[in-house]
Scaffold this active site. Structure first.
Site: not given
Length: 179
Positions: A51-52
């Site tokens: 996700c990041p």
């Protein structure tokens, strides 16, 4: 799952919009960016691994979206407090220039049809929405596969031409003409 031609569902969600004390949060609705294209992308959970990389890349490319009159909106089923804590703790997320929506009640994810059936988190979905809030593009990845932000820009460019765009078309190339 909602698809091309469907209207973006109505929503009213808290979002993290910055890190300035007392100005971290703001309510964002389906009407907040009237008249603009919207790129709404959902991710499964804060404090994860894939996700990041996606959030940071959407942040790095935000100017490219803005140049196309498009507002980037990110969302997950985490709370706005979790989003803020994640932004404060992850160096690649501190300066994100777009709102991080908190779909805590899973209303938006459910309305879009992108809630993972077993895990109850949002799938890695991307919706390109035109200025009339009509969905013009949808892509969904499994939880463990990140999306390609460059391709999201390519599809947005193609949609904005309102022309016939061949396979692998990129901005600046010729579009197709009906004979």
């Amino acid at each position: 799952m909602l698809t091309v031609g469907d209207k973006l569902p109505t929503f009213d969600l808290q979002a993290v919009v910055g890190l300035e004390k007392g100005r971290e949060f703001q309510a964002i609705t389906h009407e907040s960016f009237a008249g603009k294209w919207k790129v709404l992308f959902l991710w499964p959970m804060d404090f994860t691994f894939v996700c990041p990389t996606e959030l940071a890349e959407f942040g790095r490319r935000n100017r490219d979206f803005a140049d196309r009159d498009a507002q980037v909106l990110g969302a997950s089923t985490d709370t706005h407090y979790s989003h803020l804590a994640w932004r404060n703790s992850h160096p690649d997320l501190k300066d994100l220039p777009y709102p991080m929506l908190a779909d805590t009640k899973r209303e938006l994810s459910t309305a879009l049809g992108v809630l993972h059936k077993q895990d109850g988190v949002a799938l890695r979905a991307t919706f390109i929405v035109d200025p009339e809030n009509v969905i013009r593009h949808v892509s969904v990845n499994d939880l463990n596969v990140g999306r390609n932000v460059e391709d999201v820009l390519r599809v947005l460019d193609a949609l904005q031409t309102d022309e016939l765009c061949p396979c692998n078309w990129t901005k600046g190339q010729a579009t197709l003409e009906v004979a």
